[in-house]
Design a protein around this motif. Structure first.
Motif, PDB file in Angstrom:
ATOM      1  N   LYS A 460       0.841  -1.200   0.000  1.00 15.10           N
ATOM      2  CA  LYS A 460       0.000   0.000   0.000  1.00 15.10           C
ATOM      3  C   LYS A 460       0.878   1.254   0.000  1.00 15.10           C
ATOM      4  CE  LYS A 460      -3.850   2.271   2.331  1.00 15.10           C
ATOM      5  NZ  LYS A 460      -3.343   3.603   2.093  1.00 15.10           N
ATOM      6  N   LEU A 462       2.117   4.365   1.320  1.00 15.90           N
ATOM      7  CA  LEU A 462       2.096   4.920   2.672  1.00 15.90           C
ATOM      8  C   LEU A 462       2.118   6.443   2.694  1.00 15.90           C
ATOM      9  CD1 LEU A 462       4.611   2.477   4.426  1.00 15.90           C
ATOM     10  CD2 LEU A 462       2.113   2.327   4.328  1.00 15.90           C
ATOM     11  N   ASP A 612      -1.443  13.513   3.673  1.00 19.52           N
ATOM     12  CA  ASP A 612      -1.444  12.489   4.718  1.00 19.52           C
ATOM     13  C   ASP A 612      -0.482  11.360   4.383  1.00 19.52           C
ATOM     14  OD1 ASP A 612      -3.186  13.597   6.530  1.00 19.52           O
ATOM     15  OD2 ASP A 612      -4.975  12.595   5.740  1.00 19.52           O
ATOM     16  N   HIS A 614       1.219   7.603   6.313  1.00 24.36           N
ATOM     17  CA  HIS A 614       1.059   6.650   7.417  1.00 24.36           C
ATOM     18  C   HIS A 614       2.320   6.660   8.271  1.00 24.36           C
ATOM     19  CE1 HIS A 614      -2.701   4.713   6.084  1.00 24.36           C
ATOM     20  NE2 HIS A 614      -2.254   4.952   4.867  1.00 24.36           N
ATOM     21  N   GLN A 616       2.044   5.320  11.431  1.00 29.45           N
ATOM     22  CA  GLN A 616       1.829   4.164  12.292  1.00 29.45           C
ATOM     23  C   GLN A 616       1.476   2.983  11.396  1.00 29.45           C
ATOM     24  OE1 GLN A 616      -1.190   6.373  14.691  1.00 29.45           O
ATOM     25  NE2 GLN A 616      -0.012   5.677  16.450  1.00 29.45           N
ATOM     26  N   SER A 617       1.133   1.851  12.001  1.00 26.38           N
ATOM     27  CA  SER A 617       0.774   0.688  11.188  1.00 26.38           C
ATOM     28  C   SER A 617      -0.603   0.889  10.575  1.00 26.38           C
ATOM     29  CB  SER A 617       0.779  -0.580  12.061  1.00 26.38           C
ATOM     30  OG  SER A 617      -0.434  -0.694  12.776  1.00 26.38           O
ATOM     31  N   LEU A 618      -0.926   0.041   9.615  1.00 30.35           N
ATOM     32  CA  LEU A 618      -2.230   0.134   8.962  1.00 30.35           C
ATOM     33  C   LEU A 618      -3.342  -0.429   9.821  1.00 30.35           C
ATOM     34  CD1 LEU A 618      -1.374  -0.704   5.247  1.00 30.35           C
ATOM     35  CD2 LEU A 618      -1.563   1.504   6.352  1.00 30.35           C
ATOM     36  N   GLN A 620      -4.058   1.187  12.421  1.00 24.84           N
ATOM     37  CA  GLN A 620      -4.627   2.448  12.895  1.00 24.84           C
ATOM     38  C   GLN A 620      -4.919   3.385  11.718  1.00 24.84           C
ATOM     39  OE1 GLN A 620      -1.385   1.654  14.616  1.00 24.84           O
ATOM     40  NE2 GLN A 620      -2.593   0.425  16.016  1.00 24.84           N
ATOM     41  N   THR A 621      -5.960   4.208  11.916  1.00 22.21           N
ATOM     42  CA  THR A 621      -6.260   5.218  10.910  1.00 22.21           C
ATOM     43  C   THR A 621      -5.255   6.368  11.057  1.00 22.21           C
ATOM     44  OG1 THR A 621      -7.807   6.271  12.422  1.00 22.21           O
ATOM     45  CG2 THR A 621      -8.722   4.711  10.846  1.00 22.21           C
ATOM     46  N   ILE A 622      -5.095   7.131   9.975  1.00 20.60           N
ATOM     47  CA  ILE A 622      -4.202   8.291  10.027  1.00 20.60           C
ATOM     48  C   ILE A 622      -4.789   9.326  10.980  1.00 20.60           C
ATOM     49  CG2 ILE A 622      -3.271  10.225   8.694  1.00 20.60           C
ATOM     50  CD1 ILE A 622      -3.063   8.369   6.302  1.00 20.60           C
ATOM     51  N   TYR A 771      -7.164  -0.174   7.465  1.00 30.49           N
ATOM     52  CA  TYR A 771      -7.095  -0.176   6.003  1.00 30.49           C
ATOM     53  C   TYR A 771      -7.009  -1.622   5.562  1.00 30.49           C
ATOM     54  CZ  TYR A 771      -6.067   4.678   6.970  1.00 30.49           C
ATOM     55  OH  TYR A 771      -6.138   5.963   7.439  1.00 30.49           O
TER      56      TYR A 771
END
Length: 814
Positions: A460, A462, A612, A614, A616-618, A620-622, A771
């Motif tokens: 994805k 990022l 935006d 990322h 953090q990891s996917l 979590q939401t941004i 995500y």
């Protein structure tokens, strides 16, 4: 009698080597999976249970509720909760606390051996609340004196070699005075949430005036991991209420409002800490313990079904044996015992083979799971009892239907040549085959979906380019002070494209700082929560982040030290559509859900809006993110980020190390590639993916073994029919279709049944990711095609073999 059962069972099994091999192979595979999963699950469930008083040890947790109703839990509390709680409440036998001071370099002054490790300090009660095995030293006094330290045997070996570590000195950059080793611990068990390799005495700090003043009045902070050991008769709800009353009475109304303490049982920490900030150890997930337990049972169940299938299929062939036994006086009970003995013998032979294979593959499995599992005489007796109990149960379940069915044959019917009605037999076999393949196809679908989601995560976009980024730690004051010099030297290297210095990095494995932020002049609200990153003017280019509004930081603009760049999410939350020097206030640092007001609100200007990305990891939401100037007063720089061209990596890394050590020769050069660090976010998911793949392969293999045996038996039973059909002109294709279609119909039914089961299970799993992929019907179709293809290949082998046989041989006795 028992000896006779085993002798007869052994003779029967050796007379039917193909049949026995199929059953033993299937059960062995099932038991291998079951044993490995059982060892893993038992280890997970036994986290922190090895302490003798584990049932009486609790961690103190604080829950904070903000004005807008947002709840935050933290695993650290104020100093006096342990210090005064033990004094005030007789239900508390002992309490202990520990706190971290980041990573520090450790060395033995005698040999200058240097390495970095986490610097933890604990009070003298630590080894009395927790009974980690102590190889050397006195647990009652090991941490009593200032400048004393307890280390693990691994650290002792690293620093002191083969010499005794007791009384040896360890120098750290945190204190000028070296610490004396007063205790050596056996290696901390892997199933402990506490993985401290060095623990320095908190008593060292008591001579520090500022620290002494701080702890004397610390009722509101969140700096200490705190544990209490209670009496056996203690009422936890009552003790919790009393602790809250004590704390509330020593806090101002403002500090006490919306804050409550709870006691978390030690054994719950591993599985129930995902929603707790500032926690120790790797958080487990009880959901996957249930999932893997079910998988282990499923695989074993599928293997057991094979035995039942093949035994019932061969029941007609043993009818005369049963009839003759009954004629000569055998009772039904003795026949049941005989058949159950056969299944038990197969089960225990399979167990022996499975245990040998597990011993061989356990080192690789331990490396994969990051555990220290063992299957030997030192293994927990409960595991052995469970293994033997499971084997006994498998033998009884696998042999139960054949035993009770075969033993009911009437001798006069069998010996007259009457064929026992097998309609019920066939129905049962169909149900068992459908059950086997339903479970197998469900596992295949789950594997495909897990794989697809993790591929999505890996590829994805990022919002920045994670490839060829090297992160270099800043671990000393000298390096931090000379950061610009080092940055300039790095930029001169031939294969370096960009260099940036930051306080944290995207994909940060430490805690990302959070702050409160609001537009200037708004006094009614305390501000929204936002992550905070200190970056320099090269950050945007180095990470290749898109700037959608405004401008970047500039070295030509000294005023940019108070400028910020917002990500799109933060800009939207603040109602900013275009960056135009809007004034923003940062009134407080959000410390574990509790705002810590700054002496003066930091006023900053919005000069840009970044697309935006990322950080953090996917999972979590941004969230809102503030990119502050690296010279901000809130958080100092901690990392270099270097974008490489990709050529001659080894040489470039060596040159970077040389540059760093010209500034600080004692500084250990620590680096990692950012893409590898980001992959660690999904380390547990990858493990689960591999477990799913292995389990799916095992289930489909075991199911196909059973299908292979049934196909072989069916072909044997229909030998004369096949011969007649061939004589009458049937082609090989006709025969293969005849023998295959019934089995493939059952697999197709299993596929249909597996779809809703797999969809429900995987839909729930995907909710763990903010995500995620959509569940595509093509994945289900692919799993169905794969299962049917494998089944067709399995059955076709026997069908083609039967179809190619010479019909003369099958009909010559007619």
């Amino acid at each position: 009698m028992l000896k006779s059962y085993f002798v007869t069972a052994y003779r029967y099994l050796t007379r039917q080597p193909g049949y026995s091999l199929l059953n033993i192979t299937g059960l062995t595979f099932g038991m291998i999976c079951f044993l490995l999963i059982a060892l893993y699950v038992v280890d997970e469930l036994s986290f922190d249970a090895f302490h003798s008083d584990a049932d009486r040890i609790y961690r103190v947790i604080e829950t904070k509720t903000s004005g807008d109703g947002k709840q935050t839990k933290t695993g650290t509390v104020a100093y006096n909760i342990s210090a005064q709680g033990e004094k005030n409440f007789p239900q508390i036998v002992a309490s202990t606390r520990a706190f971290g001071m980041g990573r520090a370099n450790m060395l033995n002054p005698a040999n200058d051996h240097v390495f970095y490790d986490d610097f933890w300090m604990g009070d003298n009660n630590f080894l009395q609340v927790f009974d980690f095995p102590l190889l050397e030293g006195d647990r009652a006094t090991a941490l009593q004196e200032p400048y004393s330290v307890v280390i693990t045997a691994e650290i002792a070996k690293k620093l002191f070699g083969n010499k005794s570590a007791m009384g040896g000195l360890i120098q750290t950059e945190r204190f000028p005075t070296p610490f004396k080793v007063t205790g050596v611990l056996k290696e901390i068990p892997s199933n402990s949430h506490l993985q401290l390799r060095l623990l320095f005495s908190e008593a060292t700090m008591h001579s520090n005036t500022e620290y002494a003043q701080f702890i004397a009045s610390d009722w509101t902070g969140n700096g200490f991991f705190t544990y209490i050991k209670t009496t056996e008769e203690a009422s936890i709800p009552s003790l919790t209420a009393n602790l809250n009353k004590l704390v509330t009475s020593n806090r101002t109304a403002e500090n006490a409002n919306g804050r409550t303490l709870t006691l978390q049982p030690l054994k719950d920490i591993h599985f129930y800490s995902a929603d707790i900030e500032n926690t120790l150890g790797r958080a487990g997930d009880i959901f996957y313990v249930y999932v893997f337990s079910i998988i282990g049972v499923f695989v074993l169940f599928i293997a057991s079904i094979n035995y039942m299938n093949l035994a019932t299929a061969r029941s007609a062939g043993r009818a005369k044996e049963v009839g003759i036994r009954k004629v000569v006086g055998a009772q039904r009970g003795s026949l049941i015992g005989q058949f159950l003995t056969e299944s038990l013998l197969i089960a225990f032979i399979s167990l022996i083979f499975a245990a040998l294979v597990v011993q061989f593959i356990l080192p690789a499995f331990n490396e994969f799971t990051e555990k220290k599992l063992a299957l030997n005489f030192a293994t927990d007796v409960r595991i052995w009892l469970g293994v033997f109990g499971a084997t006994l149960l498998i033998g009884l379940i696998s042999g139960s239907y054949p035993a009770f069915f075969l033993s009911r044959y009437r001798p006069y019917e069998v010996l007259k040549g009457k064929v026992v009605n097998e309609r019920g037999n066939l129905s049962l076999r169909r149900v068992l085959v459908v059950g086997q393949f339903t479970l197998s196809i469900t596992m295949i679908i789950a594997t495909f979906l897990v794989y697809a989601q993790l591929q999505y995560v890996r590829h994805k976009n990022l919002g920045f380019d994670k490839e060829k980024l090297v992160i270099v730690d800043i671990n000393s004051g000298k390096v931090r002070q000379s950061a610009q010099t080092i940055k300039a030297e790095y930029a001169k290297l031939a294969h370096v494209k960009e260099v940036s210095v930051t306080s944290r990095v995207p994909g940060e494995w430490k805690n990302l700082m959070q702050v409160k932020v609001k537009k200037e002049g708004i006094t009614s609200a305390e501000g929204m929560d936002s992550y905070f990153l200190g970056v320099d003017e090269n950050f945007i280019q180095t990470y290749e982040i898109d700037l959608v509004q405004g401008r970047n930081f500039s070295t030509a603009a000294p005023a940019d030290s108070t400028a910020i760049i917002l990500n799109e999410t933060a800009a939207k939350a603040l109602g900013i559509q275009e960056a135009s020097e809007q004034l923003i206030e940062i009134p407080a640092i959000n410390n574990a859900g509790s705002p810590s007001p700054l002496d003066q609100p930091l006023k900053v200007r919005v000069i840009g809006i970044a697309k935006d990305f990322h950080f953090q990891s996917l999972h979590q939401t941004i969230a809102p993110m503030i990119l502050a100037n690296a010279k901000n007063p809130i958080q100092y720089i901690d990392y270099f980020t270097v974008r490489l061209s990709g050529a001659d990596l080894a040489s470039t890394i060596s040159q970077m190390e040389a540059v760093l050590q010209t500034i600080d020769p004692s500084h250990l050069f620590e680096y990692h590639f950012l893409d590898e660090q980001l992959d660690l976010f999904y380390q547990e998911d990858v493990k689960r993916e591999k477990i799913f793949i292995a389990s799916s392969a095992a289930t489909i293999f075991i199911a196909c073994l059973g299908l292979f045996g049934l196909a072989a038996f069916t072909a044997q039973q229909r030998t004369k029919e096949i011969g007649i059909r061939k004589v009458l002109g049937a082609s090989v294709g006709n025969i293969v279709t005849l023998l295959s279609k019934d089995f493939l119909t059952l697999v197709a039914i299993a596929f249909i049944l597996s779809i809703p089961i797999a969809w429900l299970a995987m839909h729930g799993w995907l909710q763990n990711f903010a995500y995620r992929i959509s569940i595509s019907p093509w994945l289900f179709i692919l799993a169905g095609v794969l299962a049917i293809s494998v089944a067709l290949l399995t059955v076709s082998f026997q069908a083609i073999k039967a179809a190619l046989a010479d019909p003369v041989k099958s009909l010559r006795n007619e």
